[in-house]
Design a protein around this motif. Sequence first.
Motif, PDB file in Angstrom:
ATOM      1  N   ALA A   1       0.805  -1.228   0.000  1.00  0.00           N
ATOM      2  CA  ALA A   1       0.000   0.000   0.000  1.00  0.00           C
ATOM      3  C   ALA A   1       0.840   1.281   0.000  1.00  0.00           C
ATOM      4  O   ALA A   1       0.503   2.243  -0.706  1.00  0.00           O
ATOM      5  CB  ALA A   1      -0.963   0.003   1.183  1.00  0.00           C
ATOM      6  N   PRO A   2       1.954   1.364   0.765  1.00  0.00           N
ATOM      7  CA  PRO A   2       2.724   2.613   0.765  1.00  0.00           C
ATOM      8  C   PRO A   2       3.303   3.004  -0.595  1.00  0.00           C
ATOM      9  O   PRO A   2       3.670   4.157  -0.809  1.00  0.00           O
ATOM     10  CB  PRO A   2       3.859   2.318   1.767  1.00  0.00           C
ATOM     11  CG  PRO A   2       3.311   1.273   2.663  1.00  0.00           C
ATOM     12  CD  PRO A   2       2.469   0.413   1.771  1.00  0.00           C
ATOM     13  N   THR A   3       3.392   2.047  -1.524  1.00  0.00           N
ATOM     14  CA  THR A   3       3.972   2.354  -2.833  1.00  0.00           C
ATOM     15  C   THR A   3       2.948   2.924  -3.802  1.00  0.00           C
ATOM     16  O   THR A   3       3.313   3.356  -4.894  1.00  0.00           O
ATOM     17  CB  THR A   3       4.596   1.084  -3.453  1.00  0.00           C
ATOM     18  OG1 THR A   3       3.560   0.124  -3.730  1.00  0.00           O
ATOM     19  CG2 THR A   3       5.624   0.470  -2.511  1.00  0.00           C
ATOM     20  N   PHE A   4       1.681   2.912  -3.417  1.00  0.00           N
ATOM     21  CA  PHE A   4       0.632   3.436  -4.287  1.00  0.00           C
ATOM     22  C   PHE A   4       0.295   4.880  -3.909  1.00  0.00           C
ATOM     23  O   PHE A   4       0.545   5.325  -2.779  1.00  0.00           O
ATOM     24  CB  PHE A   4      -0.632   2.574  -4.183  1.00  0.00           C
ATOM     25  CG  PHE A   4      -0.504   1.220  -4.818  1.00  0.00           C
ATOM     26  CD1 PHE A   4      -0.962   1.005  -6.106  1.00  0.00           C
ATOM     27  CD2 PHE A   4       0.081   0.167  -4.132  1.00  0.00           C
ATOM     28  CE1 PHE A   4      -0.850  -0.246  -6.704  1.00  0.00           C
ATOM     29  CE2 PHE A   4       0.200  -1.083  -4.709  1.00  0.00           C
ATOM     30  CZ  PHE A   4      -0.264  -1.286  -6.003  1.00  0.00           C
ATOM     31  N   ALA A   5      -0.281   5.609  -4.855  1.00  0.00           N
ATOM     32  CA  ALA A   5      -0.772   6.955  -4.551  1.00  0.00           C
ATOM     33  C   ALA A   5      -1.908   6.838  -3.538  1.00  0.00           C
ATOM     34  O   ALA A   5      -2.685   5.873  -3.572  1.00  0.00           O
ATOM     35  CB  ALA A   5      -1.263   7.627  -5.829  1.00  0.00           C
ATOM     36  N   ALA A   6      -1.996   7.817  -2.625  1.00  0.00           N
ATOM     37  CA  ALA A   6      -3.012   7.792  -1.560  1.00  0.00           C
ATOM     38  C   ALA A   6      -3.013   6.449  -0.848  1.00  0.00           C
ATOM     39  O   ALA A   6      -3.985   5.692  -0.906  1.00  0.00           O
ATOM     40  CB  ALA A   6      -4.395   8.113  -2.123  1.00  0.00           C
ATOM     41  N   PRO A   7      -1.914   6.100  -0.173  1.00  0.00           N
ATOM     42  CA  PRO A   7      -1.784   4.754   0.411  1.00  0.00           C
ATOM     43  C   PRO A   7      -2.868   4.394   1.419  1.00  0.00           C
ATOM     44  O   PRO A   7      -3.307   3.244   1.465  1.00  0.00           O
ATOM     45  CB  PRO A   7      -0.401   4.782   1.061  1.00  0.00           C
ATOM     46  CG  PRO A   7      -0.050   6.217   1.209  1.00  0.00           C
ATOM     47  CD  PRO A   7      -0.716   6.913   0.070  1.00  0.00           C
ATOM     48  N   LEU A   8      -3.310   5.355   2.249  1.00  0.00           N
ATOM     49  CA  LEU A   8      -4.347   5.048   3.224  1.00  0.00           C
ATOM     50  C   LEU A   8      -5.653   4.692   2.523  1.00  0.00           C
ATOM     51  O   LEU A   8      -6.344   3.734   2.904  1.00  0.00           O
ATOM     52  CB  LEU A   8      -4.552   6.229   4.179  1.00  0.00           C
ATOM     53  CG  LEU A   8      -5.588   6.022   5.298  1.00  0.00           C
ATOM     54  CD1 LEU A   8      -5.219   4.815   6.166  1.00  0.00           C
ATOM     55  CD2 LEU A   8      -5.708   7.281   6.151  1.00  0.00           C
ATOM     56  N   LEU A   9      -5.992   5.438   1.479  1.00  0.00           N
ATOM     57  CA  LEU A   9      -7.202   5.151   0.710  1.00  0.00           C
ATOM     58  C   LEU A   9      -7.089   3.798   0.016  1.00  0.00           C
ATOM     59  O   LEU A   9      -8.047   3.017  -0.019  1.00  0.00           O
ATOM     60  CB  LEU A   9      -7.442   6.258  -0.320  1.00  0.00           C
ATOM     61  CG  LEU A   9      -8.693   6.106  -1.198  1.00  0.00           C
ATOM     62  CD1 LEU A   9      -9.947   6.098  -0.342  1.00  0.00           C
ATOM     63  CD2 LEU A   9      -8.743   7.231  -2.231  1.00  0.00           C
ATOM     64  N   PHE A  10      -5.903   3.509  -0.509  1.00  0.00           N
ATOM     65  CA  PHE A  10      -5.687   2.216  -1.172  1.00  0.00           C
ATOM     66  C   PHE A  10      -5.870   1.068  -0.183  1.00  0.00           C
ATOM     67  O   PHE A  10      -6.525   0.062  -0.490  1.00  0.00           O
ATOM     68  CB  PHE A  10      -4.287   2.169  -1.792  1.00  0.00           C
ATOM     69  CG  PHE A  10      -3.952   0.854  -2.437  1.00  0.00           C
ATOM     70  CD1 PHE A  10      -4.353   0.587  -3.736  1.00  0.00           C
ATOM     71  CD2 PHE A  10      -3.247  -0.120  -1.744  1.00  0.00           C
ATOM     72  CE1 PHE A  10      -4.053  -0.631  -4.349  1.00  0.00           C
ATOM     73  CE2 PHE A  10      -2.948  -1.347  -2.337  1.00  0.00           C
ATOM     74  CZ  PHE A  10      -3.351  -1.595  -3.642  1.00  0.00           C
ATOM     75  N   ALA A  11      -5.284   1.199   1.014  1.00  0.00           N
ATOM     76  CA  ALA A  11      -5.390   0.144   2.017  1.00  0.00           C
ATOM     77  C   ALA A  11      -6.843  -0.054   2.450  1.00  0.00           C
ATOM     78  O   ALA A  11      -7.304  -1.193   2.630  1.00  0.00           O
ATOM     79  CB  ALA A  11      -4.516   0.476   3.226  1.00  0.00           C
ATOM     80  N   ALA A  12      -7.577   1.054   2.627  1.00  0.00           N
ATOM     81  CA  ALA A  12      -8.981   0.950   3.030  1.00  0.00           C
ATOM     82  C   ALA A  12      -9.810   0.263   1.944  1.00  0.00           C
ATOM     83  O   ALA A  12     -10.655  -0.593   2.233  1.00  0.00           O
ATOM     84  CB  ALA A  12      -9.545   2.333   3.326  1.00  0.00           C
ATOM     85  N   ALA A  13      -9.562   0.616   0.672  1.00  0.00           N
ATOM     86  CA  ALA A  13     -10.293  -0.002  -0.429  1.00  0.00           C
ATOM     87  C   ALA A  13      -9.948  -1.484  -0.552  1.00  0.00           C
ATOM     88  O   ALA A  13     -10.816  -2.329  -0.784  1.00  0.00           O
ATOM     89  CB  ALA A  13      -9.983   0.720  -1.736  1.00  0.00           C
ATOM     90  N   LEU A  14      -8.663  -1.811  -0.364  1.00  0.00           N
ATOM     91  CA  LEU A  14      -8.247  -3.202  -0.472  1.00  0.00           C
ATOM     92  C   LEU A  14      -8.814  -4.041   0.666  1.00  0.00           C
ATOM     93  O   LEU A  14      -9.065  -5.238   0.490  1.00  0.00           O
ATOM     94  CB  LEU A  14      -6.716  -3.287  -0.479  1.00  0.00           C
ATOM     95  CG  LEU A  14      -6.105  -4.611  -0.949  1.00  0.00           C
ATOM     96  CD1 LEU A  14      -6.569  -4.930  -2.366  1.00  0.00           C
ATOM     97  CD2 LEU A  14      -4.586  -4.541  -0.911  1.00  0.00           C
ATOM     98  N   LEU A  15      -9.058  -3.429   1.827  1.00  0.00           N
ATOM     99  CA  LEU A  15      -9.702  -4.147   2.915  1.00  0.00           C
ATOM    100  C   LEU A  15     -11.098  -4.601   2.508  1.00  0.00           C
ATOM    101  O   LEU A  15     -11.543  -5.689   2.882  1.00  0.00           O
ATOM    102  CB  LEU A  15      -9.764  -3.269   4.172  1.00  0.00           C
ATOM    103  CG  LEU A  15     -10.472  -3.874   5.386  1.00  0.00           C
ATOM    104  CD1 LEU A  15      -9.800  -5.179   5.821  1.00  0.00           C
ATOM    105  CD2 LEU A  15     -10.499  -2.886   6.546  1.00  0.00           C
ATOM    106  N   TRP A  16     -11.804  -3.770   1.742  1.00  0.00           N
ATOM    107  CA  TRP A  16     -13.119  -4.165   1.229  1.00  0.00           C
ATOM    108  C   TRP A  16     -12.998  -5.424   0.368  1.00  0.00           C
ATOM    109  O   TRP A  16     -13.773  -6.365   0.522  1.00  0.00           O
ATOM    110  CB  TRP A  16     -13.719  -3.037   0.382  1.00  0.00           C
ATOM    111  CG  TRP A  16     -14.255  -1.895   1.168  1.00  0.00           C
ATOM    112  CD1 TRP A  16     -13.536  -0.949   1.830  1.00  0.00           C
ATOM    113  CD2 TRP A  16     -15.624  -1.568   1.368  1.00  0.00           C
ATOM    114  NE1 TRP A  16     -14.379  -0.045   2.432  1.00  0.00           N
ATOM    115  CE2 TRP A  16     -15.659  -0.397   2.156  1.00  0.00           C
ATOM    116  CE3 TRP A  16     -16.831  -2.131   0.941  1.00  0.00           C
ATOM    117  CZ2 TRP A  16     -16.859   0.205   2.534  1.00  0.00           C
ATOM    118  CZ3 TRP A  16     -18.020  -1.524   1.316  1.00  0.00           C
ATOM    119  CH2 TRP A  16     -18.025  -0.379   2.117  1.00  0.00           C
TER     120      TRP A  16
END
Length: 501
Positions: free
Chosen positions: A94-109
């Motif tokens: 996740a830290p390697t993607f843009a907007a990592p917190l948003l990416f991690a939250a979406a991936l949790l879904w």
Amino acid sequence: MGAGGLANISFGFFGIQIGFVLQNGNMSRIFQTLGAEMGDLAILWVAAPLTGLIVQPIIGHLSDNTWNRFGRRRPYFMTGALLAAISLILMPLAPTFAAPLLFAAALLWVLDASLNIAMEPFRAFVGDMLDKSQHSTGYAVQTAFIGAGAVVAAIFPWLLEQFGVSNVAAAGEIPATVRWSFWAGAVALFCAIGWTVLTTKEYSPEQMAAFEAEREVEQSAGVDALAAKSYAGPIAWLAAGLLVALSVEPLGLEKEIYLLGGLLATYGVLSALGISMAKQGRKANMLSSIVGDFSGMPDTMKRLALVQFFSWSALFIMWIYSGPIVSQYFYGSADPTTSAYNEGANWWNLIYTVQNGVAAVAALLLLPLMSKKIGKARTHMTCLLLGAAGFLGYFLLRDPNLLIVCEILKGIAWASILAMPYAILASSLPQKKLGIFMGLFNVFIVVPQLLVATVMGSVMNAFFPGEPIWTMLFAAAAWTLAAFAMLRVTVPGEATETANA
């Protein structure tokens, strides 16, 4: 069915639980590492129960009505396994993607939805493959594999640290212990579910119909009764949702309360549509079937629903707040960049391993003995009260080593939560609808989690800002209420069985 067969039908849950524990034990840590504040954790976690609420009834309905060369439940096992493995591989990146917190939250879904796709049919699978006399044993074995998978997943980050893998990372970076745990978990999950798929053979629809004829079960009202219902209920749900949403601004509540209002209103709309379809005679559709079966649940399921509601409210509190609580109150740091915080996070993972290890042992040794002596209902009540004492210990104690005792008590309760309600329920449900009813039963697991996710943040910010320890008191109270709700649950034939034991 022999011991080997019982193990094969439940082995996939070993992998599923590895996925869930990696998620439950590390997502708060990942979110905080990526910049989330303590008050944001509950709403970030809302993905987990919301996806379960949507996915499980749908998958239950579909799997009940599926039969092809791969089977009835097994196609869903492998679909969920593949998607969950991919999600576990991507999460540490996740830290390697843009907007990592948003990416991690979406991936949790995506991760939680995938785990639910694989998990929901497993609950029905035990009921499919075993007769009534083996249901308790089958769900106990399933719980043992759940506990074993949880132990492996929870202890792995700690073990990696013992072998020299770094448990601390720069701000915004995920520690190597967490990254490697997720990647190893992806492989274990896929292989475990694959084992069950390769070593089991499902019964045909004709064989299942023959088994059903031999069983005495509670029947539900279903779609036929839905057509006779008025629109008063849906209107009430819609009005309640609108009232909750309109209260947010005047009462100064957190914005996530809008989600709760939206869910209530959405259920009202879906109920109205289901009733309308039933009145028009359109019975052969997913929506009216799900709404009809939900509104016409058997009595045993309705009474267990209240128990599940309080049981899983406490569990969701535990998964969100326990890690930060251990770090803040037992190790003295709420800063995720410090060594003390990460030491506390690893200790939480380690003692969570104790909880799951105890659950695995209790499922095979303690629960069968207790249920034979005092019955399934009283067994579950007793175990829940022990677990409530474990939560209370978090609130009262300050020595991290004593938390092991708390986890032993919670482990006994966790074993019972995973086994007793399903053993009681599976024997009382119609076989042809076992998947949908198990999916709907899960509603009473995810709704309390959604309530915690939407309301707990507001409660904490209003009354206990920066003091998450108070959530443990809420959890203790919830399991106490669940225990006393078991007084309303009766198991057919249990009084006679226990009297003769």
